[in-house]
Design a protein around this motif. Structure first.
Motif, PDB file in Angstrom:
ATOM      1  N   TRP A 108       0.792  -1.151  -0.066  1.00 59.61           N
ATOM      2  CA  TRP A 108      -0.042   0.006  -0.142  1.00 59.61           C
ATOM      3  C   TRP A 108       1.014   1.451   0.107  1.00 59.61           C
ATOM      4  O   TRP A 108       0.632   2.249  -0.685  1.00 59.61           O
ATOM      5  N   ALA A 109       2.102   1.397   0.818  1.00 62.29           N
ATOM      6  CA  ALA A 109       2.667   2.428   0.991  1.00 62.29           C
ATOM      7  C   ALA A 109       3.471   2.759  -0.386  1.00 62.29           C
ATOM      8  O   ALA A 109       3.607   3.968  -0.782  1.00 62.29           O
ATOM      9  N   GLU A 110       3.851   1.603  -0.997  1.00 61.72           N
ATOM     10  CA  GLU A 110       4.684   1.847  -2.134  1.00 61.72           C
ATOM     11  C   GLU A 110       3.719   2.516  -3.640  1.00 61.72           C
ATOM     12  O   GLU A 110       3.991   3.280  -4.330  1.00 61.72           O
ATOM     13  N   ASN A 112       0.618   4.025  -2.787  1.00 60.51           N
ATOM     14  CA  ASN A 112       0.129   5.375  -2.625  1.00 60.51           C
ATOM     15  C   ASN A 112       1.286   6.556  -2.214  1.00 60.51           C
ATOM     16  O   ASN A 112       1.002   7.691  -1.995  1.00 60.51           O
ATOM     17  N   HIS A 113       2.578   6.023  -2.590  1.00 56.54           N
ATOM     18  CA  HIS A 113       3.711   6.959  -2.141  1.00 56.54           C
ATOM     19  C   HIS A 113       3.628   8.379  -3.113  1.00 56.54           C
ATOM     20  O   HIS A 113       3.456   9.483  -2.472  1.00 56.54           O
TER      21      HIS A 113
END
Length: 131
Positions: A108-110, A112-113
């Motif tokens: 998710w972090a990758e 949505n970064h």
């Protein structure tokens, strides 16, 4: 019973168990633990390999993070007697189950970064413009 924000002595039934895990959540949520755990998710690594892969972590912080993860039973440290001694770090069974659960968060972090970075820039610019 009516509670106020100053009534700190009152225990809310059923919530004590959740508060007891705060130290575990603090470990998982610290700055470096998630990265170390996900790096070790692919298999054991030497200290120097971890340091290269997480190039923004200082030597001191990586050492402290590994010690804390070892203390919590999430990482195992293996010393192989040779010259110089070889030290490998690997996830324990508990560390592996944590890594499995962290994997979707990392994905998710990758994904949505770019959105987060753009949102921060918009927000910061609005403050500069008096918004």
């Amino acid at each position: 019973m009516f509670l106020t924000n100053t009534d700190v002595s009152h225990q809310v039934p059923g919530h004590q168990e959740r508060c007891n895990i705060r130290d575990v959540l603090d470990r998982i949520g610290d700055r470096w633990s998630v990265l170390v755990i996900t790096m070790l998710g692919d298999g054991p690594l030497r200290y120097s390999e971890l340091r290269r892969r997480i190039d923004t972590v200082s030597q001191r912080m990586l050492t402290l993070t590994l010690r804390n993860l070892e203390r919590d039973g999430l990482v195992a440290r293996t010393v192989t007697p040779q010259t110089p001694p070889r030290v490998d770090y690997a996830l324990t069974e508990a560390g592996s189950t944590l890594c499995e659960r962290l994997s979707p968060l990392i994905d998710w972090a990758e994904e949505n970064h770019p959105h987060i970075v753009a949102s921060r820039e918009r927000y910061d610019n609005s403050l500069k413009d008096g918004g």
